[in-house]
Design a protein around this motif. Sequence first.
Motif, short mmCIF file in Angstrom:
data_model
loop_
_atom_site.label_atom_id
_atom_site.label_comp_id
_atom_site.label_asym_id
_atom_site.label_seq_id
_atom_site.Cartn_x
_atom_site.Cartn_y
_atom_site.Cartn_z
N GLY A 394 54.76 44.18 46.35
CA GLY A 394 54.30 42.87 46.81
C GLY A 394 53.03 42.90 47.62
N LEU A 395 52.19 43.92 47.44
CA LEU A 395 50.94 43.99 48.17
C LEU A 395 49.96 42.95 47.65
CD1 LEU A 395 50.35 47.86 48.32
CD2 LEU A 395 51.51 46.42 50.01
N THR A 396 49.20 42.36 48.55
CA THR A 396 48.16 41.41 48.15
C THR A 396 46.94 42.18 47.66
OG1 THR A 396 47.12 41.34 50.33
CG2 THR A 396 48.97 39.83 49.94
N GLU A 397 46.00 41.46 47.04
CA GLU A 397 44.79 42.10 46.57
C GLU A 397 44.02 42.72 47.73
OE1 GLU A 397 42.47 43.49 43.54
OE2 GLU A 397 44.33 42.31 43.38
N LYS A 398 43.98 42.02 48.86
CA LYS A 398 43.29 42.56 50.04
C LYS A 398 43.98 43.83 50.53
CE LYS A 398 41.77 41.26 54.71
NZ LYS A 398 42.52 42.32 55.42
N GLN A 399 45.30 43.85 50.54
CA GLN A 399 46.02 45.05 50.98
C GLN A 399 45.78 46.22 50.03
OE1 GLN A 399 49.94 43.14 51.22
NE2 GLN A 399 50.01 43.65 53.42
N LYS A 400 45.72 45.93 48.75
CA LYS A 400 45.44 47.01 47.79
C LYS A 400 44.05 47.59 48.03
CE LYS A 400 46.37 44.65 44.05
NZ LYS A 400 46.51 44.35 42.60
N GLN A 401 43.10 46.74 48.31
CA GLN A 401 41.74 47.22 48.60
C GLN A 401 41.72 48.05 49.88
OE1 GLN A 401 39.41 43.64 48.65
NE2 GLN A 401 39.52 43.35 46.42
N ASP A 402 42.51 47.65 50.88
CA ASP A 402 42.59 48.41 52.12
C ASP A 402 43.18 49.79 51.86
OD1 ASP A 402 41.59 46.22 53.44
OD2 ASP A 402 43.52 45.60 54.31
N LEU A 403 44.19 49.84 51.02
CA LEU A 403 44.85 51.12 50.73
C LEU A 403 43.89 52.05 49.99
CD1 LEU A 403 47.39 52.81 50.90
CD2 LEU A 403 48.22 51.68 48.81
N VAL A 404 43.13 51.53 49.04
CA VAL A 404 42.14 52.35 48.34
C VAL A 404 41.08 52.83 49.31
CG1 VAL A 404 40.31 52.34 46.60
CG2 VAL A 404 42.54 51.34 46.07
N ALA A 405 40.67 51.99 50.24
CA ALA A 405 39.67 52.39 51.23
C ALA A 405 40.18 53.56 52.06
CB ALA A 405 39.33 51.21 52.14
#
Length: 421
Positions: A394-405
Amino acid sequence: MGSGFNVNGVNTRRVEPRNTPTVINATFNFRNFWDGRANNMFNGGDPFGMRNPNILVWKLEHGVLRQIKVAIPTSALSSQASGPPLSENEMSCKNRTFANVGRKLLGNQALADQVISATDSVLGSMAASRPTYASLVKTAFRSEYWSSPSIMTIPVAHARQFGTMDLANSRHSNQPRTVQMDGEVTQMEANFGMFFGFAVQSYLATLVADDTPFDRYAEGDSSALNAQQIRGFELFRGPAQCIHCHANAELTSASTHNFDTDVRLDQRTGANNQQIFRYDNGFFNTGVRPTAEDLGVGGLDPFGNPLSETRMSQLRRTNLLGNDFHEAAVDPNALTAVDGAFKTPGLRNVEFTGPYFHNGGKSTLMQVVDFYNRGGDFAKDNQPTPDPTIKPLGLTEKQKQDLVAFLLALSDDRVAHESTI
């Protein structure tokens, strides 16, 4: 034309059935290869440690050459190194043995065609004069393993003792095979598999990446990560559940350090929160592909033993796992979660190590994050075998980008620039 290596009669290149992981930081792995078959105990000739009863090395004792067994712990890299040189898919012609390889290489000059700078910090001393591989063996190893002047005649039936299996690809070639080899060998040629394994291990142990922005942050430099990367780190430890498999400083629960402080065999509650499953710590089925397609650590070694230490314990064969195995016996009737499970890789430099997973099925880090965010691709079909934590996040798109960062903050500049400084 090899069987299985053609398309409509057109000969094709042989390739390995699994994606090759990085060897940087592999020195921290307790076992190597995706299915763990590169044993922690090195037997001097192949990846399978004490599981292979045929591998022996020659030792000169009081003027007499004797065959002995060796079992060197904490040597999974030596075990791994001894596989590819004899693999017909990777480095070898058919039916070659380590004695054959030794005969070809020992008299050659090391790095004979390599341009070496006299200022090279590692190889500079070899720039003017290239020693032979035989002289390097004499420098590095005790004389009782190479100094015999005797020429040994090896019966064909004993050829397997010198490494003759397609060991790097045991998933597709899991039967020992006896081959024709030159009958007369020297002690140094006969023991070449041991020399090669230790030499490669010694080199790979120098490939340690430990100076990433995350490492500096963990050491107290709060400015080493930016705000987005810190948010990603919190997701990594929390809602994204990455820490479940990518644990400890090595970012993998399959590390040697993990077994110093934890257990080699573990247990968990299945998806229904009732059944208890036993498994090899550090090996998980994350639903990358259907379980039956590739059993991973749930497969067998060439001698009919389970690759899984959990199942070795169930069969009461832990004597083949070395003296440092002290786990309580697993009930023969216990449920296991080893089929389709693969070793958890460390994550440093993950920016550079795509494609990802054992099958190379994902090209980018965002694709990997998307995979876990949707709960895997085949987890539901294969429950309860896949790990129960593999479920939609249930991660949001912003959270996914944070995780990749955050994952990008695991890159060591020395690796990016192919530098040792």
